[in-house]
Design a protein around this motif. Structure first.
Motif, PDB file in Angstrom:
ATOM      1  N   ASP A  22       0.800  -1.224  -0.099  1.00  0.00           N
ATOM      2  CA  ASP A  22      -0.094   0.042  -0.055  1.00  0.00           C
ATOM      3  C   ASP A  22       0.932   1.165  -0.034  1.00  0.00           C
ATOM      4  OD1 ASP A  22      -2.234  -1.449  -0.043  1.00  0.00           O
ATOM      5  OD2 ASP A  22      -2.737  -0.955   2.067  1.00  0.00           O
ATOM      6  N   CYS A  23       1.914   1.257   0.966  1.00  0.00           N
ATOM      7  CA  CYS A  23       2.496   2.544   1.010  1.00  0.00           C
ATOM      8  C   CYS A  23       4.207   2.467   0.577  1.00  0.00           C
ATOM      9  CB  CYS A  23       2.402   3.033   2.442  1.00  0.00           C
ATOM     10  SG  CYS A  23       3.404   2.326   3.812  1.00  0.00           S
ATOM     11  N   ASN A  38       1.739  -5.461  11.480  1.00  0.00           N
ATOM     12  CA  ASN A  38       1.335  -4.643  10.863  1.00  0.00           C
ATOM     13  C   ASN A  38       2.311  -3.619  10.021  1.00  0.00           C
ATOM     14  OD1 ASN A  38      -1.050  -5.063  13.116  1.00  0.00           O
ATOM     15  ND2 ASN A  38      -1.930  -4.723  11.181  1.00  0.00           N
ATOM     16  N   CYS A  39       2.070  -3.078   8.885  1.00  0.00           N
ATOM     17  CA  CYS A  39       2.960  -1.980   8.552  1.00  0.00           C
ATOM     18  C   CYS A  39       2.932  -0.906   9.362  1.00  0.00           C
ATOM     19  CB  CYS A  39       2.523  -1.352   7.111  1.00  0.00           C
ATOM     20  SG  CYS A  39       3.405   0.138   6.570  1.00  0.00           S
ATOM     21  N   ALA A  58       2.503  -9.327   2.036  1.00  0.00           N
ATOM     22  CA  ALA A  58       3.466  -8.361   1.310  1.00  0.00           C
ATOM     23  C   ALA A  58       4.625  -8.787   0.436  1.00  0.00           C
ATOM     24  CB  ALA A  58       3.953  -7.269   2.435  1.00  0.00           C
ATOM     25  N   GLU A  59       5.229  -7.857  -0.263  1.00  0.00           N
ATOM     26  CA  GLU A  59       6.109  -8.194  -1.205  1.00  0.00           C
ATOM     27  C   GLU A  59       7.435  -8.532  -0.318  1.00  0.00           C
ATOM     28  OE1 GLU A  59       8.796  -6.392  -4.683  1.00  0.00           O
ATOM     29  OE2 GLU A  59       6.924  -5.192  -4.454  1.00  0.00           O
ATOM     30  N   ILE A  60       8.076  -9.687  -0.518  1.00  0.00           N
ATOM     31  CA  ILE A  60       9.175 -10.095   0.261  1.00  0.00           C
ATOM     32  C   ILE A  60      10.553  -9.577  -0.602  1.00  0.00           C
ATOM     33  CG2 ILE A  60      10.540 -11.929   0.875  1.00  0.00           C
ATOM     34  CD1 ILE A  60       8.208 -13.551   1.287  1.00  0.00           C
ATOM     35  N   VAL A  61      11.098  -8.556  -0.176  1.00  0.00           N
ATOM     36  CA  VAL A  61      12.277  -7.913  -0.934  1.00  0.00           C
ATOM     37  C   VAL A  61      13.460  -8.794  -0.744  1.00  0.00           C
ATOM     38  CG1 VAL A  61      13.910  -5.886  -0.819  1.00  0.00           C
ATOM     39  CG2 VAL A  61      11.550  -5.730  -0.434  1.00  0.00           C
TER      40      VAL A  61
END
Ligand SMILES: [Zn+2]
Length: 68
Positions: A22-23, A38-39, A58-61
């Motif tokens: 999202d952010c 949570n973010c 979430a996207e795993i970097v």
């Protein structure tokens, strides 16, 4: 006298650097967290606890072995 080596148990768990969808905030989370993660910026759920390994939403970097 024997030198004592500090025993560092190899963790089965991992830390993940994830990117909030999202952010775009990047933060490090524990992949086996027992509670919802949570973010830190927008409070979006990044990880839901599951049986053992949590479900990353979430996207795993990248995967990390420790904080960093
Ligand atoms: Zn966010």
């Amino acid at each position: 006298m024997k030198k004592e080596r500090e025993l560092i148990p190899k963790p089965r768990s991992r830390f993940l650097r994830v990117k909030c969808p999202d952010c775009s905030n990047e933060q490090v989370i524990f992949s086996h967290a027992k509670t919802v993660v949570n973010c830190l910026v927008c409070s979006r759920v990044l990880l839901k606890p599951g049986g053992g390994k949590g479900k990353v939403e979430a996207e795993i970097v990248r995967q990390l072995n420790s904080w960093g």
